[in-house]
Design a protein around this motif. Structure first.
Motif, PDB file in Angstrom:
ATOM      1  N   PRO A 112      35.960  36.818  32.276  1.00  0.00           N
ATOM      2  CA  PRO A 112      34.941  37.131  33.284  1.00  0.00           C
ATOM      3  C   PRO A 112      34.578  38.612  33.317  1.00  0.00           C
ATOM      4  O   PRO A 112      35.392  39.477  32.995  1.00  0.00           O
ATOM      5  CB  PRO A 112      35.617  36.720  34.592  1.00  0.00           C
ATOM      6  CG  PRO A 112      37.076  36.867  34.334  1.00  0.00           C
ATOM      7  CD  PRO A 112      37.265  36.532  32.882  1.00  0.00           C
ATOM      8  N   VAL A 113      33.343  38.874  33.714  1.00  0.00           N
ATOM      9  CA  VAL A 113      32.832  40.226  33.956  1.00  0.00           C
ATOM     10  C   VAL A 113      31.860  40.142  35.128  1.00  0.00           C
ATOM     11  O   VAL A 113      31.477  39.063  35.546  1.00  0.00           O
ATOM     12  CB  VAL A 113      32.099  40.831  32.732  1.00  0.00           C
ATOM     13  CG1 VAL A 113      33.029  41.023  31.568  1.00  0.00           C
ATOM     14  CG2 VAL A 113      30.913  39.984  32.325  1.00  0.00           C
ATOM     15  N   ALA A 165      40.752  35.458  36.967  1.00  0.00           N
ATOM     16  CA  ALA A 165      40.272  36.789  36.608  1.00  0.00           C
ATOM     17  C   ALA A 165      41.301  37.598  35.834  1.00  0.00           C
ATOM     18  O   ALA A 165      40.958  38.563  35.183  1.00  0.00           O
ATOM     19  CB  ALA A 165      39.880  37.556  37.870  1.00  0.00           C
ATOM     20  N   ASP A 166      42.578  37.194  35.876  1.00  0.00           N
ATOM     21  CA  ASP A 166      43.618  38.035  35.320  1.00  0.00           C
ATOM     22  C   ASP A 166      44.361  37.452  34.129  1.00  0.00           C
ATOM     23  O   ASP A 166      45.240  38.086  33.568  1.00  0.00           O
ATOM     24  CB  ASP A 166      44.631  38.393  36.410  1.00  0.00           C
ATOM     25  CG  ASP A 166      45.276  37.143  37.004  1.00  0.00           C
ATOM     26  OD1 ASP A 166      44.755  36.034  36.788  1.00  0.00           O
ATOM     27  OD2 ASP A 166      46.303  37.304  37.677  1.00  0.00           O
ATOM     28  N   PHE A 226      38.539  27.757  30.825  1.00  0.00           N
ATOM     29  CA  PHE A 226      38.442  28.792  31.852  1.00  0.00           C
ATOM     30  C   PHE A 226      37.905  28.190  33.164  1.00  0.00           C
ATOM     31  O   PHE A 226      38.445  28.433  34.239  1.00  0.00           O
ATOM     32  CB  PHE A 226      37.530  29.903  31.324  1.00  0.00           C
ATOM     33  CG  PHE A 226      37.084  30.921  32.317  1.00  0.00           C
ATOM     34  CD1 PHE A 226      37.953  31.878  32.804  1.00  0.00           C
ATOM     35  CD2 PHE A 226      35.758  30.953  32.735  1.00  0.00           C
ATOM     36  CE1 PHE A 226      37.524  32.841  33.710  1.00  0.00           C
ATOM     37  CE2 PHE A 226      35.318  31.906  33.631  1.00  0.00           C
ATOM     38  CZ  PHE A 226      36.212  32.854  34.125  1.00  0.00           C
ATOM     39  N   VAL A 227      36.884  27.372  33.066  1.00  0.00           N
ATOM     40  CA  VAL A 227      36.299  26.727  34.253  1.00  0.00           C
ATOM     41  C   VAL A 227      37.307  25.776  34.883  1.00  0.00           C
ATOM     42  O   VAL A 227      37.528  25.802  36.098  1.00  0.00           O
ATOM     43  CB  VAL A 227      34.983  26.003  33.894  1.00  0.00           C
ATOM     44  CG1 VAL A 227      34.505  25.132  35.042  1.00  0.00           C
ATOM     45  CG2 VAL A 227      33.914  27.005  33.492  1.00  0.00           C
ATOM     46  N   ARG A 228      37.944  24.931  34.066  1.00  0.00           N
ATOM     47  CA  ARG A 228      38.912  23.960  34.596  1.00  0.00           C
ATOM     48  C   ARG A 228      40.124  24.642  35.233  1.00  0.00           C
ATOM     49  O   ARG A 228      40.748  24.094  36.140  1.00  0.00           O
ATOM     50  CB  ARG A 228      39.358  23.003  33.492  1.00  0.00           C
ATOM     51  CG  ARG A 228      38.310  21.933  33.187  1.00  0.00           C
ATOM     52  CD  ARG A 228      38.808  20.922  32.184  1.00  0.00           C
ATOM     53  NE  ARG A 228      38.945  21.437  30.838  1.00  0.00           N
ATOM     54  CZ  ARG A 228      37.916  21.657  30.007  1.00  0.00           C
ATOM     55  NH1 ARG A 228      36.686  21.416  30.395  1.00  0.00           N
ATOM     56  NH2 ARG A 228      38.124  22.119  28.803  1.00  0.00           N
ATOM     57  N   ALA A 229      40.443  25.860  34.784  1.00  0.00           N
ATOM     58  CA  ALA A 229      41.578  26.606  35.343  1.00  0.00           C
ATOM     59  C   ALA A 229      41.194  27.349  36.619  1.00  0.00           C
ATOM     60  O   ALA A 229      42.009  28.084  37.175  1.00  0.00           O
ATOM     61  CB  ALA A 229      42.115  27.588  34.306  1.00  0.00           C
ATOM     62  N   GLY A 230      39.954  27.195  37.069  1.00  0.00           N
ATOM     63  CA  GLY A 230      39.526  27.839  38.308  1.00  0.00           C
ATOM     64  C   GLY A 230      38.965  29.233  38.116  1.00  0.00           C
ATOM     65  O   GLY A 230      38.945  30.023  39.052  1.00  0.00           O
TER      66      GLY A 230
END
Length: 135
Positions: free
Chosen positions: A25-26, A127-128, A120-124
C-alpha cells in the motif's frame, strides 16, 4: 510455485518475459493506492518500472493494470515510472530492489502480481506486512 527461483527469473527475462513484484500500500488514508514493480526486457536493455495505482479492487477484481493511476495528473499511456535501466537481468533486478525495496525471493511471472494483490485484499489490506506474514 508462485515465487520464482532466481534462475527462473533470469530465464524469463532472457526469453523476453517481464517479472513483477507487489510492493504493497501507498497513499494517504483518504486516497489509498498500491504499488508494484516490473522488470521489463526491451530490445537492448532491461527496464525497471514502478506502477502506482489507486486501490479500487476487491476479491473479485484484482487486475492491477485496469486500476487508475493514483496520481490523477499522470497520463494513462505513461502509467508506470521508469526508475532504472540495465544491460543484463541481474543488474536490473538489483536496481529494482535498490530503488523500490523489492525482495529477490518474491518475484513472480507477469500478471501473477494480481494474485499477490488478491492475497493483500483477503488479508485485510495490512499496512505493515505482506499477506503471508513477511515485512
Amino acid at each position: 510455485m508462485r515465487y520464482l527461483p532466481e534462475a527462473f527469473i533470469i530465464g524469463a527475462l532472457k526469453r523476453g518475459r517481464p517479472v513483477e513484484q507487489f510492493l504493497g500500500p501507498v497513499g494517504a488514508p483518504d486516497r489509498l493506492g498500491v504499488r508494484y514493480v516490473e522488470v521489463r526486457p526491451t530490445q537492448a536493455s532491461y527496464e525497471v518500472h514502478v506502477h502506482t495505482a489507486e486501490d479500487v479492487g476487491h476479491e473479485r477484481f484484482s487486475d492491477l493494470v485496469e486500476f487508475p493511476p493514483l496520481d490523477a495528473d499522470e497520463d494513462e499511456e505513461e502509467f508506470g515510472r521508469l526508475v532504472a535501466t540495465a544491460e543484463d537481468p541481474s543488474t536490473a533486478l538489483a536496481a529494482a530492489e535498490e530503488a523500490t525495496g523489492a525482495v529477490r525471493s518474491r518475484w513472480v511471472n507477469e500478471s501473477m502480481v494480481q494474485d499477490e494483490y488478491g492475497d493483500f485484499v483477503r488479508a485485510g489490506r495490512p499496512a505493515d506486512r505482506s499477506p503471508d506474514g513477511h515485512p
